[in-house]
Design an enzyme around this catalytic site. Structure first.
Site, short mmCIF file in Angstrom:
data_model
loop_
_atom_site.label_atom_id
_atom_site.label_comp_id
_atom_site.label_asym_id
_atom_site.label_seq_id
_atom_site.Cartn_x
_atom_site.Cartn_y
_atom_site.Cartn_z
CG ASN A 1 -7.49 -2.32 -5.90
OD1 ASN A 1 -6.53 -3.03 -5.64
ND2 ASN A 1 -7.88 -1.34 -5.08
CG ASP B 1 -2.05 0.93 1.15
OD1 ASP B 1 -2.27 1.50 0.06
OD2 ASP B 1 -2.75 1.13 2.16
#
Ligand code: FPP
Length: 232
Positions: free
Chosen positions: A60, A12
């Site tokens: 996503n 991330d």
């Protein structure tokens, strides 16, 4: 000394890395992809056997089209180039997630890579692509329910082992350590069933800056915890 057998990584902070430099988010993803080679090498050198990389979650897909398209092209390039280098080095590569949501050429590549490397066992890289643990669990439940309906399986035969064997991670040992970069302390739908006994390592370092040294730090921290709690 206890080295984790399986390390899961939530990569991330690519977007923030780029933002801090006034670059488009996709520049952060590119730098993040370059980083993978270093971290995988470090893991292998240390003696880790399996690394699962959370490269693209089921959620996503909802990102802006331009970002999704860039990521898809990056995966395509990664499968064509970097993964082929890993294969030459004897690495097993497999994929978890909703493969059917990808373009056909990517699905074909994934199938080919998996079948080509299924018998290699020195090191195993698992790419989580369009992956979400709840979806994976639900899929397992549906398959099991169908088997019960068809009389292939009895409900009292469903135990933890049976259940695990219906997940996309079948055959992969549960993760011992989960690393998340970028200062967030969430699991974000990653390996929910499998991480039941995992240790967690959260670091503020953004994924594009997470290098070999940072990976070694995470492993040292894991080893210390094992000693502290008297595990072998
Ligand atoms: C999270 O950062 C990262 C992703 C959604 C994509 C992960 C992809 C890579 C590391 C590179 C490509 C991977 C392969 C296998 C080629 P973010 O965009 O959520 O960052 P932010 O939270 O700072 O916005």
């Amino acid at each position: 000394m206890s080295i984790p057998v399986h390390v899961g990584i939530i990569m991330d902070g690519n977007g923030r890395w780029a933002q801090k430099r006034g670059l488009p988010r996709t520049a952060g993803h590119k730098k993040g992809a370059e980083n993978l080679k270093k971290v995988l090498n470090a893991a292998r050198k240390i003696g880790v056997k399996v690394v699962t990389l959370y490269a693209f979650s089921s959620e996503n897909w909802a990102r802006p089209k331009e970002e999704v398209d860039t990521l898809m092209n990056m995966f395509r390039e990664y499968l064509k180039n970097d993964i082929q280098d890993l294969i030459k080095e004897g690495v097993r590569v497999s994929f978890i997630g909703e493969r059917e949501r990808f373009d056909y050429d990517l699905q074909e590549q994934m199938n080919l890579i998996e079948s080509k490397t299924k018998d290699l066992n020195s090191f195993h890289v698992v790419l989580a692509l369009s992956y979400g643990a709840r979806g994976d669990i639900l899929k397992a439940v549906k398959t099991i329910a169908k088997k019960v309906e068809q009389g292939v399986l009895k409900s009292n035969e469903i135990d933890m082992f049976q259940f695990s064997s219906h997940l996309s991670t079948v055959g992969i040992p549960d993760p011992d350590l989960i690393i998340r970069t970028s200062g967030e302390s969430r699991v974000s739908n990653f390996l929910l069933w499998e991480l039941a006994y995992a240790e967690f390592y959260f670091t503020p370092v953004l994924w594009p800056d997470f290098n070999e040294e940072e990976f070694e730090k995470a492993i040292k921290d894991f080893e210390l915890r094992q000693r502290r709690f008297g595990k072998v």
